[in-house]
Scaffold this motif. Structure first.
Motif, PDB file in Angstrom:
ATOM      1  N   PHE A   1       0.738  -1.123  -0.002  1.00 44.56           N
ATOM      2  CA  PHE A   1       0.151  -0.265   0.119  1.00 44.56           C
ATOM      3  C   PHE A   1       0.894   1.157   0.056  1.00 44.56           C
ATOM      4  N   PRO A   2       1.662   1.250   1.086  1.00 45.97           N
ATOM      5  CA  PRO A   2       2.491   2.783   0.952  1.00 45.97           C
ATOM      6  C   PRO A   2       3.338   2.982  -0.391  1.00 45.97           C
ATOM      7  N   PHE A   3       3.789   1.756  -0.943  1.00 41.28           N
ATOM      8  CA  PHE A   3       4.489   1.669  -2.251  1.00 41.28           C
ATOM      9  C   PHE A   3       3.642   2.262  -3.298  1.00 41.28           C
ATOM     10  N   LEU A   4       2.278   1.778  -3.260  1.00 46.22           N
ATOM     11  CA  LEU A   4       1.395   2.052  -4.271  1.00 46.22           C
ATOM     12  C   LEU A   4       1.147   3.545  -4.295  1.00 46.22           C
ATOM     13  N   LEU A   5       1.194   4.137  -2.952  1.00 47.54           N
ATOM     14  CA  LEU A   5       0.846   5.525  -2.759  1.00 47.54           C
ATOM     15  C   LEU A   5       1.815   6.375  -3.800  1.00 47.54           C
ATOM     16  N   THR A   6       3.118   5.919  -3.787  1.00 47.47           N
ATOM     17  CA  THR A   6       3.872   6.558  -4.760  1.00 47.47           C
ATOM     18  C   THR A   6       3.479   6.573  -5.903  1.00 47.47           C
ATOM     19  N   GLY A   7       3.360   5.377  -6.230  1.00 46.24           N
ATOM     20  CA  GLY A   7       3.059   5.024  -7.631  1.00 46.24           C
ATOM     21  C   GLY A   7       1.766   5.685  -8.061  1.00 46.24           C
ATOM     22  N   VAL A   8       0.560   5.805  -7.349  1.00 46.63           N
ATOM     23  CA  VAL A   8      -0.550   6.430  -7.339  1.00 46.63           C
ATOM     24  C   VAL A   8      -0.149   7.920  -7.907  1.00 46.63           C
ATOM     25  N   VAL A   9       0.901   8.535  -7.079  1.00 48.70           N
ATOM     26  CA  VAL A   9       1.031  10.015  -7.397  1.00 48.70           C
ATOM     27  C   VAL A   9       1.350  10.025  -8.917  1.00 48.70           C
ATOM     28  N   ILE A  10       2.510   9.153  -8.904  1.00 52.77           N
ATOM     29  CA  ILE A  10       3.177   9.598 -10.440  1.00 52.77           C
ATOM     30  C   ILE A  10       2.082   9.127 -11.690  1.00 52.77           C
ATOM     31  N   VAL A  11       1.295   8.053 -11.548  1.00 49.29           N
ATOM     32  CA  VAL A  11       0.260   7.821 -12.389  1.00 49.29           C
ATOM     33  C   VAL A  11      -0.575   8.872 -12.732  1.00 49.29           C
ATOM     34  N   GLU A  12      -1.246   9.281 -11.430  1.00 47.98           N
ATOM     35  CA  GLU A  12      -2.124  10.471 -11.332  1.00 47.98           C
ATOM     36  C   GLU A  12      -1.591  11.647 -12.174  1.00 47.98           C
ATOM     37  N   ILE A  13      -0.494  11.757 -12.123  1.00 48.65           N
ATOM     38  CA  ILE A  13       0.295  13.098 -12.698  1.00 48.65           C
ATOM     39  C   ILE A  13       0.399  12.830 -14.253  1.00 48.65           C
ATOM     40  N   LEU A  14       0.876  11.539 -14.423  1.00 50.04           N
ATOM     41  CA  LEU A  14       1.108  11.292 -15.880  1.00 50.04           C
ATOM     42  C   LEU A  14      -0.121  10.990 -16.824  1.00 50.04           C
ATOM     43  N   PHE A  15      -1.249  10.512 -16.040  1.00 49.94           N
ATOM     44  CA  PHE A  15      -2.534  10.307 -16.889  1.00 49.94           C
ATOM     45  C   PHE A  15      -3.449  11.422 -16.434  1.00 49.94           C
ATOM     46  N   ASN A  16      -2.973  12.580 -15.708  1.00 45.02           N
ATOM     47  CA  ASN A  16      -3.818  13.708 -15.368  1.00 45.02           C
ATOM     48  C   ASN A  16      -5.233  13.143 -14.621  1.00 45.02           C
ATOM     49  N   TYR A  17      -5.150  12.379 -13.902  1.00 46.83           N
ATOM     50  CA  TYR A  17      -6.293  11.665 -13.142  1.00 46.83           C
ATOM     51  C   TYR A  17      -6.455  12.481 -11.719  1.00 46.83           C
ATOM     52  N   LYS A  18      -7.571  13.231 -11.905  1.00 43.75           N
ATOM     53  CA  LYS A  18      -7.595  14.177 -10.652  1.00 43.75           C
ATOM     54  C   LYS A  18      -7.793  13.523  -9.431  1.00 43.75           C
ATOM     55  N   GLY A  19      -6.922  12.670  -8.830  1.00 43.59           N
ATOM     56  CA  GLY A  19      -7.274  12.108  -7.553  1.00 43.59           C
ATOM     57  C   GLY A  19      -6.391  12.408  -6.600  1.00 43.59           C
ATOM     58  N   PHE A  20      -6.351  11.676  -5.285  1.00 46.38           N
ATOM     59  CA  PHE A  20      -5.489  12.016  -4.145  1.00 46.38           C
ATOM     60  C   PHE A  20      -4.066  12.359  -4.531  1.00 46.38           C
ATOM     61  N   GLY A  21      -3.415  11.921  -5.216  1.00 48.02           N
ATOM     62  CA  GLY A  21      -2.065  11.974  -5.570  1.00 48.02           C
ATOM     63  C   GLY A  21      -1.786  13.200  -6.349  1.00 48.02           C
TER      64      GLY A  21
END
Lengths: 349, 383
Positions: free
Chosen positions: A282-302
């Motif tokens: 989960f904690p690792f996914l958190l970092t991944g989520v931030v990167i992916v949300e920026i890369l795909f411009n998905y407006k979530g927590f990250g």
């Protein structure tokens, strides 16, 4: 067991306090406040104007006092404008007057503050964005965990075989590919005009409200791929170890078929170790989520976290860090407790 | 005339000639002498390990010979070359092509990727080494003594580890933070550990021979403090040791993120090894605690530590890429892989070629390090 959970919860609260204070301290350093004043007020403010701007909003008080205000154990800051006699303050919003405003308004009162970037209460922003990220995480997990377990079990049940070699290499390759690399490659291959395979979309902005196969596949796949390798390797190691155990040999000598040995005898014991690893992902996914949300411009927590950090939106950033810290600490706790339940040989005390 | 893909690969292969020659030389010498080279030699018994080592050394040699490999200066811009496809010839110059195309600022993607390897291969191993120094210096006594010190340090390590890495980077690597001087204070603390480590290491070994001890410790202190003054405070009078403030900021953040994990690994290893008989023998002999820790326990933990070191360089490479990807701390001109990917991703669906070469480069280096670690683990478990 009760004692253990109590102790861990105490430690968790202490950790959360320390971490939020560190974030609070770093975001409230003078250069950061100056930047905040200039972006919120006027870019061409002079040094004196910056100081008075900060003074009027209570930013120049002692950092411990302000942290207390944010927590809700110190009365909120109030400022009376001498010329107009207008009272402004931390707890005074557009919805209430100086007379009706509460004395304390902090996290303990359920007030997470007001975002300076989005001009909305932090709690509504965080709630909405977390929902979006939760959806992304859920789908990523649904893809990642079964895939990783199948790869790990297939590789580990016959250690050293050709299947094992190739699946292990695949696992290593995915864990060597960070999200920003795999995401870029996936977009280039499946969403760009250069390769001509325009199967999916390279942005997931619309997926927040309406996730479809076309706009949600790539972000989910990007997050899942990085985690797959690690979980698969853990499952493989644990499976390989179980397959050498005496009771497996006994079962085989009894004449149980190989498929039955794997499914009925080996699997249960082999899945204990991966469980902890999956929780700690989960904690690792958190970092991944931030990167992916920026890369795909998905407006979530990250995405929100990056916006908050980039614009020094102190209260939003603090709430983001609380959420992040709680995710990390709760998953650690669950993985510890789950480990004990799955493996009766271990006692917590 | 635009080159075909076969010609592009032919030209790239030709540019990498010095790398391939050195790679072949290293392999021939190493395989020839592999029985005399210890763990390094044993690596050449494992196919996976050899494969990983080849990829890693490919990038190491690329970084060394980068000046000879590049076809065009990485910062130079050429009009008319913006976002051109791979293999486009450079107008007005004979026999020069943009082998992997041009980026959004009309610079050569191939040369930038090659130059980027230099940045990564200097910072990643150095930052990992510092993180190991910090982790070892704090982790060995934590495992050996236990008690309050251990509880306190473990709490601190867990504290840092529960921070999401991205949040920490966003807090620690900004121009505003540089103004406050926090990176310098952090550097002042973190860079002290290598000096402390080597001083204790040499002192505990040679304190029975004061002459040798004084010489070694004095040398460590002089060299260490000289480098320390230059790297942390930029106050080296000769100007030999120097670190750009941007770079210092990144470096410190990466070391800070990595050292708690190293601490935990070292602590775990020491907890296991301190129950061995040879440790009890050394204690009975009357050796001091630091001698036991650094000369009895630490050398016996080297296997897992070397493996983790390789993996951690890979992880640090990923972290540096992440920093570049978010545009933190690096100058916009910098050819490092993370920021090149970040620049390239903006036009990804139209022109994918500027982002892909650095992406593949980063991936292959990390993959190589992972395979190398796997090979080392296999070989060190064999005996």
């Amino acid at each position: 067991m009760g004692m253990f959970i109590l102790k861990r919860s105490g430690l968790m609260i202490l950790t959360a306090l320390c971490l939020t204070f560190v974030v609070f301290f770093l975001t409230n350093l003078y250069p950061n406040l100056e930047k905040l004043a200039k972006t919120e007020g006027n870019m061409r403010m002079s040094d004196e104007q910056v100081i008075s701007w900060l003074d009027n909003r209570g930013y120049t008080q002692n950092v411990f006092k302000r942290y207390g205000e944010w927590l809700g154990i110190v009365p909120g800051f109030r400022h009376t404008d001498e010329e107009e006699g207008k009272i402004t303050g931390r707890c005074i919003r557009t919805s209430n007057t100086p007379e009706t405003a509460p004395n304390f308004c902090g996290v303990l009162q359920g007030d997470f503050g007001f975002s300076t970037v989005f001009k909305e209460p932090v709690s509504t922003i965080i709630g909405r964005r977390l929902g979006a990220t939760g959806k992304l995480m859920l789908f990523a997990f649904l893809v990642m965990v079964p895939m990783a377990l199948v790869i790990g079990i297939l590789a580990g049940m016959r250690e050293g075989s050709r299947t094992d070699r190739s699946l292990s290499t695949f696992a290593i390759a995915t864990s060597a590919t960070p999200e920003y690399v795999s995401g870029v490659i996936l977009i280039a291959v499946f969403a760009s005009s250069a390769f001509g395979l325009k199967w999916f979309k390279g942005t997931a902005t619309s997926a927040v409200d309406d996730a479809t196969f076309v706009n949600f596949t790539l972000p989910v796949l990007t997050i899942a791929l990085y985690g797959v390798g690690y979980i698969a390797r853990m499952t493989r190691a644990s499976m390989a170890e179980v397959m050498t155990a005496q009771y497996i040999r006994t079962a085989r000598l009894k004449g149980v078929s190989f498929a039955n040995i794997v499914i009925k005898h080996a699997l249960r014991n082999a899945l204990i170790a991966p469980f902890t690893v999956i929780m700690l992902q989960f904690p690792f996914l958190l970092t991944g989520v931030v990167i992916v949300e920026i890369l795909f411009n998905y407006k979530g927590f990250g995405w929100t976290l990056v916006q908050a950090a980039g614009n020094n939106d102190i209260e939003l950033l603090l709430s983001c860090s609380i959420v992040a810290v709680i995710v990390v600490l709760v998953t650690q706790l669950i993985s510890d407790i789950g480990y004990v339940f799955l493996n009766p040989r271990i006692r917590v005390s | 005339m635009t080159l075909s893909w076969i010609q592009i690969f032919g030209h790239m292969f030709a540019q990498f000639t010095p790398v391939f020659v050195s790679l072949i030389a290293v392999f021939i010498i190493s395989i020839f002498l592999k029985r005399k080279l210890g763990l390094y030699g044993k690596l050449f018994d494992s196919v996976i390990g050899m494969f990983g080592f080849a990829i890693v050394m490919f990038w190491v040699f690329t970084a060394i010979f980068a000046d000879a490999i590049i076809t065009i200066q990485p910062l130079e811009q050429f009009s008319g070359m913006k976002n051109k496809v791979p293999g486009t010839p450079l107008v007005g110059v004979e026999d020069t092509w943009f082998l992997l195309g041009g980026d959004n600022l009309a610079r050569d993607v191939f040369s930038r990727m090659v130059m980027g390897s230099r940045q990564v291969l200097i910072i990643a191993p150095a930052a990992t080494t510092f993180a190991f120094m910090v982790g070892v210096t704090l982790g060995v006594p934590a495992g050996y003594y236990g008690g309050r010190y251990d509880t306190g340090m473990s709490f601190l390590a867990n504290l840092v580890l529960s921070f999401p890495v991205i949040l920490l980077f966003y807090l620690l690597v900004t121009p505003e933070i540089r103004e406050t001087g926090i990176p310098i204070y952090l550097a002042a603390v973190l860079f002290l550990f290598p000096i402390v480590f080597f001083t204790i290491l040499l002192n505990s070994r040679f304190y029975t021979q004061p002459k040798k001890r004084n010489l070694y410790v004095a040398m460590t202190l002089i060299l260490g403090l000289w480098a320390y003054s230059g790297l942390a405070f930029n106050a080296d009078p000769t100007g030999f040791f120097y670190m750009d403030p941007n770079l210092l900021n990144i470096f410190v953040a990466v070391v800070f993120v990595n050292s708690p994990t190293v601490f935990r690994i070292v602590r775990g290893l020491v907890l296991d090894i301190k129950t061995r008989d040879y440790v009890a023998a050394a204690q009975t002999r009357g050796e001091g605690p630091w001698y036991v820790m650094l000369w009895e326990i630490l050398p016996n933990a080297r296997g897992p530590l070397i493996v983790d070191f390789c993996l951690r360089i890979g992880y640090t490479t990923i972290l540096l890429g992440t920093l570049g990807f978010f545009g933190l701390g690096v100058s916009p001109e910098s050819p490092d892989w993370g920021s090149t990917i970040n620049e390239g991703r903006k036009l990804l669906s139209i022109y994918p070629h500027p982002a892909l070469p650095p992406a593949f480069a980063l991936m292959s280096l990390v993959l190589g390090l992972n395979l190398l670690a796997d090979g080392l683990r296999e070989e060190s478990l064999r005996d």
